[in-house]
Every structure is written in C-alpha cells, then in structure tokens.
Design a protein around this motif. Structure first.
Motif, PDB file in Angstrom:
ATOM      1  N   PRO A  54     -11.407  10.093   4.413  1.00 18.79           N
ATOM      2  CA  PRO A  54     -10.981   8.773   3.926  1.00 18.79           C
ATOM      3  C   PRO A  54      -9.537   8.700   3.452  1.00 18.79           C
ATOM      4  O   PRO A  54      -9.026   7.599   3.263  1.00 18.79           O
ATOM      5  CB  PRO A  54     -11.957   8.508   2.771  1.00 18.79           C
ATOM      6  CG  PRO A  54     -12.388   9.867   2.307  1.00 18.79           C
ATOM      7  CD  PRO A  54     -12.421  10.718   3.544  1.00 18.79           C
ATOM      8  N   ASN A  55      -8.876   9.823   3.257  1.00 16.06           N
ATOM      9  CA  ASN A  55      -7.467   9.779   2.865  1.00 16.06           C
ATOM     10  C   ASN A  55      -6.566   9.372   4.023  1.00 16.06           C
ATOM     11  O   ASN A  55      -5.456   8.886   3.805  1.00 16.06           O
ATOM     12  CB  ASN A  55      -7.027  11.138   2.320  1.00 16.06           C
ATOM     13  CG  ASN A  55      -7.645  11.450   0.973  1.00 16.06           C
ATOM     14  OD1 ASN A  55      -7.424  10.730   0.013  1.00 16.06           O
ATOM     15  ND2 ASN A  55      -8.447  12.504   0.907  1.00 16.06           N
ATOM     16  N   VAL A 107      -7.839   2.859   0.677  1.00 14.89           N
ATOM     17  CA  VAL A 107      -6.918   3.993   0.565  1.00 14.89           C
ATOM     18  C   VAL A 107      -5.871   3.632  -0.486  1.00 14.89           C
ATOM     19  O   VAL A 107      -5.176   2.624  -0.362  1.00 14.89           O
ATOM     20  CB  VAL A 107      -6.245   4.305   1.909  1.00 14.89           C
ATOM     21  CG1 VAL A 107      -5.200   5.407   1.736  1.00 14.89           C
ATOM     22  CG2 VAL A 107      -7.288   4.716   2.940  1.00 14.89           C
ATOM     23  N   LEU A 108      -5.776   4.454  -1.509  1.00 14.51           N
ATOM     24  CA  LEU A 108      -4.842   4.228  -2.611  1.00 14.51           C
ATOM     25  C   LEU A 108      -3.580   5.054  -2.388  1.00 14.51           C
ATOM     26  O   LEU A 108      -3.644   6.233  -2.042  1.00 14.51           O
ATOM     27  CB  LEU A 108      -5.493   4.612  -3.938  1.00 14.51           C
ATOM     28  CG  LEU A 108      -4.616   4.544  -5.195  1.00 14.51           C
ATOM     29  CD1 LEU A 108      -4.138   3.122  -5.456  1.00 14.51           C
ATOM     30  CD2 LEU A 108      -5.384   5.077  -6.406  1.00 14.51           C
ATOM     31  N   GLU A 109      -2.423   4.422  -2.614  1.00 15.58           N
ATOM     32  CA  GLU A 109      -1.136   5.114  -2.526  1.00 15.58           C
ATOM     33  C   GLU A 109      -0.360   4.870  -3.806  1.00 15.58           C
ATOM     34  O   GLU A 109      -0.481   3.805  -4.424  1.00 15.58           O
ATOM     35  CB  GLU A 109      -0.341   4.602  -1.322  1.00 15.58           C
ATOM     36  CG  GLU A 109      -1.028   4.871   0.016  1.00 15.58           C
ATOM     37  CD  GLU A 109      -0.283   4.286   1.201  1.00 15.58           C
ATOM     38  OE1 GLU A 109       0.219   3.149   1.054  1.00 15.58           O
ATOM     39  OE2 GLU A 109      -0.186   4.950   2.242  1.00 15.58           O
ATOM     40  N   ASN A 155      -5.358  -1.171   0.086  1.00 15.25           N
ATOM     41  CA  ASN A 155      -5.882  -2.255   0.914  1.00 15.25           C
ATOM     42  C   ASN A 155      -7.089  -2.877   0.223  1.00 15.25           C
ATOM     43  O   ASN A 155      -7.876  -2.197  -0.430  1.00 15.25           O
ATOM     44  CB  ASN A 155      -6.274  -1.749   2.300  1.00 15.25           C
ATOM     45  CG  ASN A 155      -7.310  -0.628   2.249  1.00 15.25           C
ATOM     46  OD1 ASN A 155      -6.982   0.488   1.830  1.00 15.25           O
ATOM     47  ND2 ASN A 155      -8.536  -0.913   2.659  1.00 15.25           N
ATOM     48  N   GLY A 156      -7.227  -4.180   0.348  1.00 18.07           N
ATOM     49  CA  GLY A 156      -8.333  -4.869  -0.297  1.00 18.07           C
ATOM     50  C   GLY A 156      -9.672  -4.444   0.257  1.00 18.07           C
ATOM     51  O   GLY A 156      -9.807  -4.112   1.444  1.00 18.07           O
ATOM     52  N   SER A 170     -11.941   3.745  -4.419  1.00 19.74           N
ATOM     53  CA  SER A 170     -10.902   4.087  -3.455  1.00 19.74           C
ATOM     54  C   SER A 170     -10.775   5.608  -3.356  1.00 19.74           C
ATOM     55  O   SER A 170     -11.466   6.366  -4.047  1.00 19.74           O
ATOM     56  CB  SER A 170      -9.559   3.502  -3.910  1.00 19.74           C
ATOM     57  OG  SER A 170      -9.056   4.237  -5.028  1.00 19.74           O
ATOM     58  N   THR A 171      -9.870   6.045  -2.509  1.00 23.91           N
ATOM     59  CA  THR A 171      -9.470   7.445  -2.521  1.00 23.91           C
ATOM     60  C   THR A 171      -8.723   7.742  -3.828  1.00 23.91           C
ATOM     61  O   THR A 171      -8.309   6.830  -4.549  1.00 23.91           O
ATOM     62  CB  THR A 171      -8.541   7.752  -1.335  1.00 23.91           C
ATOM     63  OG1 THR A 171      -7.428   6.832  -1.363  1.00 23.91           O
ATOM     64  CG2 THR A 171      -9.266   7.603  -0.015  1.00 23.91           C
ATOM     65  N   THR A 172      -8.555   9.005  -4.136  1.00 22.09           N
ATOM     66  CA  THR A 172      -7.795   9.425  -5.312  1.00 22.09           C
ATOM     67  C   THR A 172      -6.366   9.759  -4.894  1.00 22.09           C
ATOM     68  O   THR A 172      -6.147  10.457  -3.895  1.00 22.09           O
ATOM     69  CB  THR A 172      -8.436  10.653  -5.968  1.00 22.09           C
ATOM     70  OG1 THR A 172      -9.765  10.311  -6.405  1.00 22.09           O
ATOM     71  CG2 THR A 172      -7.633  11.121  -7.171  1.00 22.09           C
TER      72      THR A 172
END
Length: 324
Positions: free
Chosen positions: A102-103, A131-133, A147-148, A223-225
C-alpha cells in the motif's frame, strides 16, 4: 417462482376438428438477486496488509464472491480469490490482503457476486486506500498530504491526523480536517527525537443503513504510515562578550537539536590557527578564556562536526567575534 405449462393442439385442414395433447407444467426457480453488497472499509494495517469489510445479502442466490483489486483508479481489476457464500451469519466478510504494497499503490478494491446460474449478479462499491506523504519544512513544521478515501456510504465526516514520536512513542491525535492536507507544528516537541511517524484516519459520516464496525463504532480507514526525519538544525551565534552583564551572553556555543548523541565535536582557533577551545560535550561552550585568562578580542574560527539522526556526518565552519 413462476409456473409454465405446455400442450400441443392438432387442427384438421378444414379447421373443424382439433385434438389436444396432455399438459406438461414446470415451476421455474427465479434467482434472487443481491439487494445489498457494501464494501464498508479498506484500511491499511500496521503490517502493511489491507483489511476489507464487506456486508452481503443473506437471501441472495449467490454461489461465491470474487475479491478484486486494481492498482489505481481506472486500472484493470485482478482477482485475489473466491469466497463461498457463508451458510450462517454474520452476513459479512472480513478479508485481509497480505499481498498488497500500500505504500506504492492507491489500491482500489471491490467484491463481485456470482449467482447460482453462473452469472455476474452485482458488484459492490469500491474502497480506495489512502497513501500519506509528508514534506518537511524549514520552520519545524511538516506538511501532510493524502488522497481522499473512497467510498463510504455515509461519506467522509473528517480526517483525523495522528503523530507518534519515535522510537517508542504511540500515536496521538494532533488534529482533524475535512481537507486532504494538514500542517503540523512540531516545535513543541523540542529535541526529544528527530523522527516522527504520521497516520491519517478517514472517519465515516452518518451511515444511512446504520452499519457499524465490530466494536460498535463508526467505520474508520487508516492511511499508510509516513515518516518525517528532522534534519539537524544548529543555531550558531556570531559574537559574544565573556564579561557581559547578561549571564547567557558570557559563553559562546551552538544551540543544536536533532543530532545523534555522542557525535559532537567543537573546536575554536585563533587567527594564527592555534586551538583555544575544544569539547565533545554539546552542553559546554567557550567562556572566552585561554589558559585561565580572557583571550584577546577579535575574530576566531570554529569547526563543528556531528552526525545527523540518520547517521550522516555534518561539518560546519565559520567565524565568531569575541567582544569586550
């Protein structure tokens, strides 16, 4: 079902006489289509798997459900496996995808039902992972974007932002927003650590069918970390007065945060290259003395070495003014 009957009638050429055969009847079994197929969440797990929760119609004539995944919106779906319809409740699936990465992908999931005739019955709504950035800013803030989440039946009520100070700190709520970005002020963290982990949680709004998670709470998708690594920041004064009336101004030393412990080395040289001060203790500075006496006023050169949190060697050189 519906009953259908057939018989044959013979009619002579003059259409005056007829003969009728026996009647044969059958009752068809109408396939009960799905009235419900709802993917309630697609959430990234701590182990980087993806957890799916899907509710099904217990009365539908379904043979199996195909769990499908696409790498992104608009990409083709691929089957992850077939799940037979359960024979008893609860009428839901809790599926974990351990083949995901998922990253690197904003995955899109769906469930597709096949009826007892072998035909596609219906497809669920989609669930899209987040996906968190994070972008580290120079002013000790971190800018988060993601992303929503798609696609809660009740819509997204809010996004909760969580932060964990590494290496052992747990996730703590630092704010919430309805946007897909967040600016986190990390100045209050001081010099506790140089690493911070972030996670965003999409919280569902009021679900029109009152669907809830297993613990009774509204559905939430993680989300991702994302990790933020503070670059070492060293604040170096350009002058000092060992005889100042202000005690804090009597000692010259860099003020640093976010460096690897036991990696600090500071040297100060006069204009002829003679070393007048050295320390490996970041809490100590030069009091302006040389061999117990105040050194002459003038310009001195410093050389500072240390390692950043990620282990990178950093060297800083410059000048300072000794004033009286």
């Amino acid at each position: 079902g519906t009953t259908y009957c057939w018989y044959v009638r013979a009619i002579d050429t003059a259409t005056l006489k007829t003969a009728t055969s026996n009647k044969v009847c059958i009752t068809s079994l109408a396939v009960q289509r799905s009235r419900l197929l709802y993917l309630a969440k697609a959430s990234v797990r701590d182990d980087n798997g993806v957890e799916l929760v899907c509710f099904i119609d217990k009365d539908a004539d379904i043979v199996h459900f195909d769990v499908q995944r696409a790498d992104e919106l608009g990409a083709p779906f691929k089957s992850l496996g077939l799940l037979p319809k359960p024979i008893t409740g609860p009428w839901e699936y809790r599926f974990k995808d351990f083949t995901a990465n998922p990253n690197d992908h904003r995955y899109v999931y769906r469930f597709v039902a096949t009826d007892s005739c072998g035909n596609i019955d219906t497809s669920s709504n989609i669930g899209r992972t987040m996906v968190l950035e994070v972008d580290e800013q120079d002013n000790l803030t971190n800018f988060l974007t993601w992303n929503g989440y798609i696609d809660y039946m009740g819509g997204v009520d809010r996004y909760e932002v969580y932060r964990a100070v590494q290496p052992a700190g747990g996730f703590q709520l630092v704010g919430s927003t309805q946007d897909t970005f967040f600016l986190d002020n990390t100045r209050p963290l001081g010099d506790y650590s140089g690493l911070v982990a972030y996670r965003v949680v999409a919280v569902e709004g009021a679900n029109p069918l009152a669907f809830r998670d297993a613990d009774g709470s509204v559905f939430k998708s993680n989300s991702t970390t994302a990790m933020a690594e503070f670059k070492p920041r060293v604040f170096i004064p350009n002058s000092f007065n060992p005889k100042s009336d202000v005690a804090a101004n009597r000692v010259w030393k860099p003020a640093q945060i976010y460096i690897t412990p036991n990696s600090y080395n500071l040297e100060i040289f006069d204009r002829w290259g003679q070393r007048v001060f050295e320390t490996k203790d970041e809490s100590k500075g030069w009091d302006g003395k040389l061999n117990g006496n105040f050194a002459p006023s003038g310009v001195y050169t410093y050389q500072l070495r240390y390692r950043s949190i990620e282990g990178e060697l950093v060297e800083r050189r410059g000048t300072l003014n000794l004033l009286y």
